[in-house]
Design an enzyme around this catalytic site. Structure first.
Site, mmCIF file in Angstrom:
data_model
loop_
_atom_site.group_PDB
_atom_site.id
_atom_site.type_symbol
_atom_site.label_atom_id
_atom_site.label_comp_id
_atom_site.label_asym_id
_atom_site.label_seq_id
_atom_site.Cartn_x
_atom_site.Cartn_y
_atom_site.Cartn_z
ATOM 1 C CG HIS A 69 21.259 -58.717 19.340
ATOM 2 N ND1 HIS A 69 20.787 -57.918 18.331
ATOM 3 C CD2 HIS A 69 20.277 -58.735 20.281
ATOM 4 C CE1 HIS A 69 19.570 -57.483 18.635
ATOM 5 N NE2 HIS A 69 19.247 -57.952 19.816
ATOM 6 C CG ASP A 104 34.719 -60.720 32.859
ATOM 7 O OD1 ASP A 104 34.810 -60.332 31.683
ATOM 8 O OD2 ASP A 104 35.698 -60.796 33.640
ATOM 9 C CE LYS A 111 17.871 -49.147 32.242
ATOM 10 N NZ LYS A 111 19.034 -49.601 33.006
ATOM 11 C CB SER A 367 20.553 -59.429 37.171
ATOM 12 O OG SER A 367 19.574 -58.576 37.682
HETATM 13 N N1 GLU Z 1 18.563 -51.621 36.136
HETATM 14 C C1 GLU Z 1 19.827 -52.074 36.576
HETATM 15 C C2 GLU Z 1 20.949 -51.369 35.827
HETATM 16 O O1 GLU Z 1 20.772 -50.330 35.251
HETATM 17 C C3 GLU Z 1 19.961 -53.583 36.598
HETATM 18 C C4 GLU Z 1 19.827 -54.267 35.280
HETATM 19 C C5 GLU Z 1 19.737 -55.795 35.391
HETATM 20 O O2 GLU Z 1 19.871 -56.328 36.479
HETATM 21 O O3 GLU Z 1 19.521 -56.399 34.354
HETATM 22 O O4 GLU Z 1 22.064 -51.796 35.864
#
Ligand code: GLU
Length: 475
Positions: A69, A104, A111, A367
């Site tokens: 966090h 960054d 997960k 993302s």
């Molecule tokens: N599952 C992807 C990874 O392991 C993307 C994670 C995301 O975009 O938050 O990096």
């Protein structure tokens, strides 16, 4: 057998990451307690919930782990697989923390996982399970634009992310930032252009950068550049497929592709889009007309090649096959594809390993762009595209007057073009991957670190330490 080893004599996945962390910690002088805090998983939410499938009630096992966090929200994908377990999800959450720090991206690592085999469950039932899982996360405050933001991973994609968003919105109606509760959504549901192929494209940019460094290429006896390099890709999911396509387009030769059911091989190169079409039509890559079948898919990893890209699941290169690997470069598109024992063996053989916490960070990077887009409620390029085109047109007029020469319509089209969302996303990703590569390499050289993985961990841990130091520890 050490206390960290399980019955089969191999380390747990989380212990593998701890080992890599400890190697890097030798290059960092900081209070031990802080390192212990960075290493530990902050929150583990293990749940069981019932779902009615047909006439039966099935109990589903699922997880969401928030590893760190130090920055919020937490971020990381959700995978659907029968191999999902707590150790795996904890490890993948930890990898997300280190990955985000390297590129960054201001998130803590997380997960999620649901223990199901999506290939044997109908789409209606996957939807039921996904929606129920999301409502469990909402109940415990484990999801939200400023709390924890899931994304696709192994066995999930845009479809599941849409269901997550829709469930979140229905339980949090009126939340103006609800779109930012999950990334990897379809563009029509607030996704960003370029997210789908982002991890594969990031893998391509990272390996291309390595191949441009003469010193690195000479160390493994290869020429500079990607053109003509022989590549093997294991896993034709979203990451492997896109990586394969970008390598193929750049002039590299894809000599083998491996999937669960077997592998295919053609020394002269495979046409990736044709293979994909064949896979779609036949449900298997085997029996592709322009290739030889390899029944035992694991054997494909051991073929003669320049670059090997494992792009599926963890621990595929282990102490029993590491010695047979002939690749000079291994690019970890998957998370944790090489065990620590195999890592040692390959290091001694002089193989360059480009580590997962850097190489597959393209997905989370884009993302991040999607999350920013959702919070700003405007498409990238919407405000500046036309403005840029107008400015470029003015420039062009001046150039034509000064040079007394007319520029052709084709050239004009290219020069005048303002940036579209896809252009901005891809250039942001390219810049991130190039910078990340050189930061790791520079650190490796300056601290005389033995390999890229340890250097990547040092870079990442130092950034996390910096956050903690600036944040202070709450009494
Ligand atoms: N599952 C992807 C990874 O392991 C993307 C994670 C995301 O975009 O938050 O990096």
């Amino acid at each position: 057998m050490s206390k960290n080893q399980n019955k089969t004599g191999s380390y747990s996945f989380f212990n593998c990451i701890e080992k890599n962390f400890d190697k890097a910690a030798r290059f960092i002088s900081i209070e031990k307690g802080l390192l212990e805090q960075i290493k530990a998983c902050n929150s583990v939410y293990r749940m069981h919930f019932p779902v009615k499938i047909g006439k039966e009630i099935k109990v589903i096992e699922a997880y969401r782990v928030q590893h760190s966090h130090h920055k919020l929200p937490c971020k990381g994908g959700i995978r659907y697989s029968m191999k999902v377990n707590q150790d795996e999800i904890m490890t993948l959450a930890a990898l997300m923390t280190y990955k985000c720090a390297i590129v960054d991206v201001p998130f803590g690592g997380a997960k999620g996982g649901i223990k199901i085999d999506p290939q044997t469950i109908s789409s209606e039932n996957i939807e039921k399970i996904t929606r129920r899982y999301t409502s469990e996360l909402i109940k415990k405050n484990f999801i939200g634009p400023g709390i924890d933001v899931p994304a696709p991973d192994y066995g999930t994609g845009e479809r599941e992310m849409s269901w997550i968003f829709d469930t979140f919105l229905s339980l949090r109606s009126g939340d103006i930032d609800a779109l930012a509760c999950v990334t990897g959504k379809p563009v029509s549901q607030g996704g960003v252009r370029g997210r789908k192929e982002a991890t594969g494209l990031g893998v391509f940019y990272g390996i291309r950068e390595l191949c441009h460094v003469k010193e690195e290429m000479s160390s493994v006896g290869l020429d500079v550049g990607l053109v003509g390099k022989k590549i093997i890709i294991q896993g034709l999911g979203n990451v492997g497929y896109h990586a394969a396509s970008f390598f193929h387009e750049s002039g590299a030769i894809i000599i083998a592709l491996a999937e669960r059911e077997g592998a295919i091989y053609n020394e002269k190169g495979l046409n990736v889009s044709k293979v994909f079409l064949h896979l779609k039509n036949n449900g298997s890559i085997l029996n592709f007309p322009e290739a030889k079948n390899i029944e035992n898919t694991e054997k494909a990893l051991e073929l003669e090649c320049d670059i090997l890209i494992p792009a599926a699941l963890e621990n595929v290169i282990h102490k029993n096959n590491a010695n047979h690997i002939k690749a000079k470069i291994i690019g970890e598109a998957a998370n944790g594809p090489i065990t620590p024992e195999a890592d040692e063996i390959l290091y001694k053989k002089g193989v360059i390993i480009v580590p997962d916490i850097y190489l597959n960070a393209g997905g989370v990077t884009v993302s991040y762009f999607e999350w920013l887009k959702n919070l700003s409620h405007v498409r990238y390029g919407r405000m500046e595209k036309k403005f840029r085109e107008n400015v470029n047109a003015e420039f062009l007029k001046v150039i034509e007057t000064v040079c007394k020469k007319k520029i052709s319509i084709e050239e004009k089209k290219m020069i005048l073009r303002g940036p579209r969302e896809i252009d901005l996303v891809r250039s942001g990703l390219e810049d991130t991957m190039i910078n990340g590569f050189h930061k790791i390499r520079d650190l490796k050289k300056s601290l005389k670190i033995e390999n890229m993985r340890t250097a990547a961990f040092v870079l990442s841990i130092n950034k996390i330490i910096d956050s903690y130091e600036k944040l202070g520890i709450f009494p």
